[in-house]
Design a protein around this motif. Structure first.
Motif, short mmCIF file in Angstrom:
data_model
loop_
_atom_site.label_atom_id
_atom_site.label_comp_id
_atom_site.label_asym_id
_atom_site.label_seq_id
_atom_site.Cartn_x
_atom_site.Cartn_y
_atom_site.Cartn_z
N ASP A 174 15.86 -5.69 2.08
CA ASP A 174 15.53 -4.87 0.92
C ASP A 174 17.97 -4.87 0.97
O ASP A 174 18.23 -4.22 2.02
CB ASP A 174 15.66 -3.56 1.43
N GLU A 175 18.38 -5.50 0.10
CA GLU A 175 20.25 -5.09 -0.14
C GLU A 175 20.10 -3.72 0.36
O GLU A 175 21.76 -3.91 1.21
CB GLU A 175 20.60 -5.38 -1.50
N LYS A 176 20.04 -2.43 -0.02
CA LYS A 176 20.18 -1.88 0.45
C LYS A 176 20.28 -1.36 1.94
O LYS A 176 21.19 -0.92 2.19
CB LYS A 176 19.42 -0.41 -0.67
N LYS A 177 19.61 -1.95 2.39
CA LYS A 177 19.42 -1.74 3.92
C LYS A 177 20.85 -2.35 4.29
O LYS A 177 20.97 -2.24 6.02
CB LYS A 177 18.25 -2.15 4.09
N VAL A 178 20.46 -3.72 4.10
CA VAL A 178 21.91 -4.77 4.96
C VAL A 178 22.48 -4.01 5.25
O VAL A 178 23.11 -3.72 4.29
CB VAL A 178 21.64 -5.74 3.52
N GLY A 179 23.32 -4.11 5.92
CA GLY A 179 24.37 -3.78 6.82
C GLY A 179 24.12 -2.07 8.02
O GLY A 179 25.87 -1.91 8.38
N ASP A 180 23.30 -1.69 7.40
CA ASP A 180 23.50 -0.89 8.00
C ASP A 180 22.87 -0.81 9.41
O ASP A 180 22.77 -1.83 9.80
CB ASP A 180 21.21 0.68 7.33
N VAL A 181 22.95 0.03 10.17
CA VAL A 181 23.43 0.31 11.52
C VAL A 181 22.16 0.73 12.57
O VAL A 181 22.29 2.19 12.26
CB VAL A 181 24.65 0.18 12.07
N ILE A 182 21.25 -0.04 13.06
CA ILE A 182 20.13 1.06 13.80
C ILE A 182 20.13 0.77 15.22
O ILE A 182 19.70 -0.18 15.51
CB ILE A 182 19.11 0.92 13.32
N ASN A 183 19.85 1.89 16.02
CA ASN A 183 20.83 1.72 17.40
C ASN A 183 21.77 0.58 18.06
O ASN A 183 21.22 -0.42 18.83
CB ASN A 183 19.09 1.14 17.61
N GLY A 184 22.30 -0.12 17.40
CA GLY A 184 23.60 -1.15 17.48
C GLY A 184 23.09 -2.43 17.08
O GLY A 184 24.53 -3.06 17.07
N LEU A 185 22.53 -1.87 16.16
CA LEU A 185 21.76 -3.43 15.91
C LEU A 185 22.60 -3.47 14.08
O LEU A 185 21.63 -2.35 13.38
CB LEU A 185 20.46 -3.73 15.80
N THR A 186 22.91 -4.15 13.76
CA THR A 186 23.45 -4.29 12.07
C THR A 186 21.85 -5.50 11.15
O THR A 186 21.25 -6.08 11.70
CB THR A 186 24.83 -5.23 12.13
N ILE A 187 21.46 -4.84 10.72
CA ILE A 187 19.95 -5.26 9.83
C ILE A 187 21.59 -5.86 8.85
O ILE A 187 22.17 -6.49 8.43
CB ILE A 187 20.10 -4.00 8.33
N CYS A 188 20.45 -7.36 8.83
CA CYS A 188 20.67 -9.35 7.97
C CYS A 188 19.85 -9.11 6.96
O CYS A 188 19.19 -8.31 7.07
CB CYS A 188 20.91 -10.02 9.56
N THR A 189 20.41 -10.39 6.69
CA THR A 189 19.20 -10.38 5.49
C THR A 189 18.55 -11.80 5.80
O THR A 189 19.07 -12.32 6.64
CB THR A 189 20.49 -11.35 3.27
N PRO A 190 17.31 -11.93 5.23
CA PRO A 190 16.21 -13.39 5.54
C PRO A 190 17.25 -13.98 5.59
O PRO A 190 17.30 -15.55 6.47
CB PRO A 190 16.40 -13.29 4.14
#
Lengths: 207, 207
Positions: free
Chosen positions: A115-131
């Motif tokens: 989900d492009e909207k989630k990419v870049g968000d940070v959860i618990n210090g980790l950045t969400i990446c694209t496939p």
DNA sequence: TCGTGTGAATGACTTCACAGCC
DNA sequence: GGCTGTGAAGTCATTCACACGA
């Protein structure tokens, strides 16, 4: 060869109890104590512990430090392994924030979501990446384990991607059966299965 | 008395396959087909299905409609049961939004959280209530099942509260062993146990 | 006496072998 | 030939029984 699965599923419970006892200042622990806490019978616990190779002493039981150590070795808790999680929904977030995994030798080191909207968000210090970044993330984190928390419909794609990127094991939370090369270790967590067991017990009780 | 647990854990998998086959227009299904899809052996599937009382016919196998029906009955999927979930963190939200439970006869009908900041929030059409409202919620929803998705530290309190409010069964996702009256049906989902199994298999493979 | 270790016995689940049917 | 049903055999896990040690 290898420890029987029923035993394997009880060892983590013994480990937790061992830590608790240690915490409260004990130095030794007997099968009877463990069995009581888990509503099992002592002989079963003893047989299970025999699988780890530990030897206890009559009257006193097992030395706690030794038991903890031997369980950590058997369950491979001390050899920290990295994982990449695919599918950062509520379940994915829950696992990412779950404090107990580190103790079991797992750290979630990378997050992937389509989900492009989630990419870049940070959860618990980790950045969400694209496939598309999967291989880069695998190299960066040196992950060996892939965790799938996508919806069922995209779980197979996620699995293929992870396998393609070189993962050795897959921990699958999506409610489908994945087809994978048999070199890959797979462990499924299927809530519906667990729920069905609950259902049936409830049905039995009422009758 | 009652179906053996290993069988019980496989029946939901057969059910899913039965639905899929039905979907794709089949009218009959054989144990061989089911077994292949799950990497099991046909005789095991046949023995499992015998537990449900269904009788098949040589050559054709089982009638799909009949199989689906008999599994729904055995697993109590059609008798819709309400549940109250305690602890609306990421995991709680994930379960609340999980689409597969309805098919298994479960609907989450109430949410409880002790965090004042969360009370009043709406998740999937349900308003989060305070623990003080538990009995009111139980009456309103006529729930029989309690789901615990709190941190370990408050899980026992949640359990006591649910039992006090009259719940018949508890589905526990917190990583501790709850002490409960033995009239209560309990099913634990412990991620660390599952992870430990994965760990050990991985360890075995490498060696 | 309480708790471990070992080997044997029981029990549960899985697999095999054969008979019957389409 | 392919598939089910049944009972028997086999395998795996749990439990028991006994010996020994602190």
């Amino acid at each position: 060869m290898g420890i029987p699965e029923p035993t394997l599923r009880r060892l983590p419970l013994y480990y937790r109890i061992a830590l608790e006892e240690k915490e409260s200042g004990e130095e030794n622990i007997s099968c009877t104590v463990i069995a009581n806490k888990l509503e099992l019978i002592p002989i079963l616990v003893r047989k299970d512990l025999q699988q780890t190779g530990i030897i206890g002493r009559p009257k006193t039981g097992y030395i706690l430090d030794e038991l903890i150590q031997v369980l950590e070795k058997t369950l491979d808790y001390k050899n920290n392994k990295k994982a990449i999680l695919v599918g950062v929904g509520n379940l994915g977030k829950a696992l990412t924030n779950y404090p107990g995994f580190k103790q079991c030798g797992l750290s979630i080191a990378g997050l992937i979501d389509s989900d492009e909207k989630k990419v870049g968000d940070v959860i618990n210090g980790l950045t969400i990446c694209t496939p598309a970044d999967i291989k880069k993330e695998m190299r960066r984190t040196r992950a060996r384990i892939g965790i799938i928390t996508t919806p069922a419909s995209s779980a197979q794609d996620a699995a293929d991607m992870l396998v393609g990127a070189g993962v050795e094991a897959i921990w699958n939370f999506a409610p489908i059966r994945l087809s994978l090369p048999d070199t890959i270790v797979i462990e499924n967590v299927n809530f519906s299965v667990s729920l069905s067991v609950l259902n049936s017990r409830l049905l039995l009780k009422v009758k």
